[in-house]
Enzyme design. Structure first.
Site, PDB file in Angstrom:
ATOM      1  N   LYS A  76       0.852  -1.201   0.000  1.00  8.94           N
ATOM      2  CA  LYS A  76       0.000   0.000   0.000  1.00  8.94           C
ATOM      3  C   LYS A  76       0.884   1.247   0.000  1.00  8.94           C
ATOM      4  O   LYS A  76       1.900   1.281   0.706  1.00  8.94           O
ATOM      5  CB  LYS A  76      -0.876  -0.041   1.262  1.00  8.94           C
ATOM      6  CG  LYS A  76      -1.895   1.078   1.375  1.00  8.94           C
ATOM      7  CD  LYS A  76      -2.752   0.886   2.627  1.00  8.94           C
ATOM      8  CE  LYS A  76      -3.883   1.885   2.730  1.00  8.94           C
ATOM      9  NZ  LYS A  76      -4.748   1.659   3.888  1.00  8.94           N
ATOM     10  N   SER A 151      -9.690   1.398   2.861  1.00 10.38           N
ATOM     11  CA  SER A 151      -8.854   2.186   1.989  1.00 10.38           C
ATOM     12  C   SER A 151      -7.764   1.380   1.288  1.00 10.38           C
ATOM     13  O   SER A 151      -7.165   1.881   0.334  1.00 10.38           O
ATOM     14  CB  SER A 151      -8.198   3.307   2.797  1.00 10.38           C
ATOM     15  OG  SER A 151      -7.341   2.747   3.785  1.00 10.38           O
ATOM     16  N   SER A 175      -9.917  -0.902   7.079  1.00 12.48           N
ATOM     17  CA  SER A 175      -9.322  -0.816   5.741  1.00 12.48           C
ATOM     18  C   SER A 175      -8.545  -2.026   5.254  1.00 12.48           C
ATOM     19  O   SER A 175      -8.174  -2.069   4.086  1.00 12.48           O
ATOM     20  CB  SER A 175      -8.421   0.407   5.658  1.00 12.48           C
ATOM     21  OG  SER A 175      -9.208   1.531   5.444  1.00 12.48           O
TER      22      SER A 175
HETATM   23  N1  GLN Z   1     -13.472   3.463   6.137  1.00 12.70           N
HETATM   24  C1  GLN Z   1     -12.905   3.979   7.346  1.00 12.70           C
HETATM   25  C2  GLN Z   1     -12.648   5.461   7.220  1.00 12.70           C
HETATM   26  O1  GLN Z   1     -12.815   5.996   6.141  1.00 12.70           O
HETATM   27  C3  GLN Z   1     -11.665   3.226   7.707  1.00 12.70           C
HETATM   28  C4  GLN Z   1     -10.461   3.637   6.979  1.00 12.70           C
HETATM   29  C5  GLN Z   1      -9.242   2.887   7.405  1.00 12.70           C
HETATM   30  O2  GLN Z   1      -9.325   1.871   8.086  1.00 12.70           O
HETATM   31  N2  GLN Z   1      -8.099   3.417   7.036  1.00 12.70           N
HETATM   32  O3  GLN Z   1     -12.266   6.093   8.165  1.00 12.70           O
END
Ligand code: GLN
Length: 484
Positions: A76, A151, A175
């Site tokens: 990532k 994400s 994420s």
């Molecule tokens: N979907 C969640 C957010 O937008 C989690 C994102 C993540 O785990 N980085 O905050």
């Protein structure tokens, strides 16, 4: 050319060792697949030439010191990689080339892996669909109009499409687990403090954790072992010995007590999610586990408190992007104007929304009402888990309230996007480890995962339980390669 890209990480590690194929052949397979998958938009930066050199060098020396010797891995683009552009999916870091390497990625390189490229993600890891990236949205290999989750969407999509044998992501509120569930892959968020946060672009520091994303549970155990460590450079890293997760992997889970929390049966939950959950219960019973109904009474407050705590920390973390210290800088007639222009042009809409929410809940007058209240609720959520874990070894829930949705479906409705995190965020608030394991399909033949939540630092138990489910679910990732 041999196509080795469908093999699991563990098969590749052993095959290279036994001279069944070379690291160069393995690397070439993934490079060729990656070059043919531009439509998925998974890569932000590729490192193919260097990876191939490293593979060739490895084949000459055949030095098998590490757990991942000779393995190419794409990661990532939130992990800082020395001398290689690291964007966090943002225009703000479009020209950022770190002079240092994150602890987690350097652990992978110490174990003999090398970098294939940097994978697309939601901007600063804020999102559940990989539609907030400055570098465009990522497509799920399960369908040309489907989001891969977020994400870590680029990671999940690249893994499911066999562009990398395994990958790593980060999980602040789901994420890793949510995109794993949407792509039929395995994703594990370790206990807070198990993997170092040093050198990872920060989103919400008290919630962020890096973790493995893999094709199966065995690979997940291996990669978790390789990336974990105690790190004095991260003050929240915990000095507990890393387990031999792979060697100790064992599907014999007889007698383990599994809690089923009634609060996770949310309103309007589709029948197919409920049925998947029941199927998981049957699999675990069949393996000899004891199922218990439990209660986690503060679950319904997890989402609202996460969406206060996470933006609060994000607004503070993102204050560093001022056009001076890192990355993008816009022109301005004076200092204030330069700051304003840099931040207006450098950040995307979702990131700005989070900064606004974050500064609002931290501002004097609202701090007690929102931020402090959310922190208190967070403690209650943790207490619920602590209490439940007195009688059980792990918790079983669905990973997500639906399968992958369509590109654009929730983009303009942030609340419905946030609701997608309903099952994953409580785990981050409580700092616990949790895994998503592919278990079945919905009516449109899209993958669905189940989540297993464990006690702090008991990653082994959730891996073992996942293995027991994996053996019974017999989940096969069959994806027509329409993107070629
Ligand atoms: N979907 C969640 C957010 O937008 C989690 C994102 C993540 O785990 N980085 O905050």
């Amino acid at each position: 050319m041999k196509d080795l890209s469908k093999k699991s990480l563990c098969t590749l590690v052993n095959g290279i060792k036994k001279k069944e194929f070379t690291s160069e052949e393995v690397t070439n397979s993934y490079i060729s697949n990656s070059k043919n998958a531009k439509k998925l938009n998974t890569y932000i930066t590729t490192n193919f030439d260097k990876a191939l050199d490293q593979a060739k060098n490895f084949d000459k020396t055949r030095n098998f010191d590490g757990l991942l010797s000779g393995i190419p891995i794409a990661v990532k683009d939130l992990f800082c990689t020395k001398d290689i552009k690291t964007t966090a999916g943002s225009k703000m870091l479009n020209n950022f080339i770190p002079t240092y390497e994150s602890t987690v990625t350097s652990n992978l390189w110490k174990e003999g892996a090398f970098l294939l490229g940097k994978l697309n993600c939601d901007e600063f890891a804020m999102g559940s669909s990989n539609e907030t990236s400055f570098y465009g949205n990522v497509i799920n290999p399960y369908g040309d109009k489907l989001i891969p989750g977020g994400s870590s969407g680029g990671s999940a999509s690249a893994l499911a499409a066999s562009l990398t044998p395994a990958t790593i992501g980060t999980d602040t509120g789901g994420s890793i687990r949510q995109p794993a569930s949407f792509t039929g892959t395995v994703g594990l968020k370790p206990t807070y403090g198990r993997c170092s946060r040093w050198g990872i672009v920060a989103f919400a520091s008290s919630l962020d954790q890096a973790g493995p994303m893999t094709q199966n549970v065995e690979d997940c155990a291996l990669l978790l072992e390789a990336m974990s460590s105690y790190d004095p450079k991260d003050s929240t890293s915990v000095n507990i010995q890393v387990g031999n997760y792979n060697k100790n992997l064992n599907a014999n889970i007889k007698g383990l007590k599994i809690g089923i929390p009634k609060e996770y049966r949310v309103e309007n939950m589709p029948d197919e999610i409920d049925n998947l959950w029941k199927k998981g219960v049957e699999f675990l019973k069949d393996a000899g586990a004891i199922i218990k109904d439990i209660t986690l009474p503060h679950t319904k407050y997890a989402l609202p408190s996460y969406y206060i705590v996470a933006p609060a920390e994000a607004s503070s973390n993102l204050a560093r992007y001022d056009g001076v210290k890192y990355g993008h800088r816009s022109k301005g007639n004076n200092l204030t104007e330069m700051y304003e222009n840099t931040r207006s042009e450098g950040f995307g809409e979702e990131v700005k929304r989070r900064i606004l929410i974050g500064t609002y809940v931290l501002s004097s007058g609202y701090y007690d009402a929102y931020y402090i209240k959310a922190q208190k609720v967070r403690q209650l959520i943790k207490n619920d888990f602590d209490k439940a874990f007195k009688d059980i070894d792990a918790v079983l829930t669905p990973s997500t309230p639906s399968a992958a949705f369509k590109v654009g479906d929730k983009k303009d409705d942030p609340i419905s996007m946030y609701l997608n995190d309903v099952f994953t965020v409580p785990v981050n608030l409580a700092g616990l480890p949790a895994i998503s394991v592919p278990t079945g399909y919905d009516k449109n033949k899209l993958p669905l995962g189940l989540q297993i939540i464990g006690k702090a630092f008991d990653e082994q138990t959730i891996l073992n339980l996942s293995l027991a489910i994996e053996k019974r679910a017999d989940f096969k990732r069959k994806i027509p390669q329409w993107w070629k």
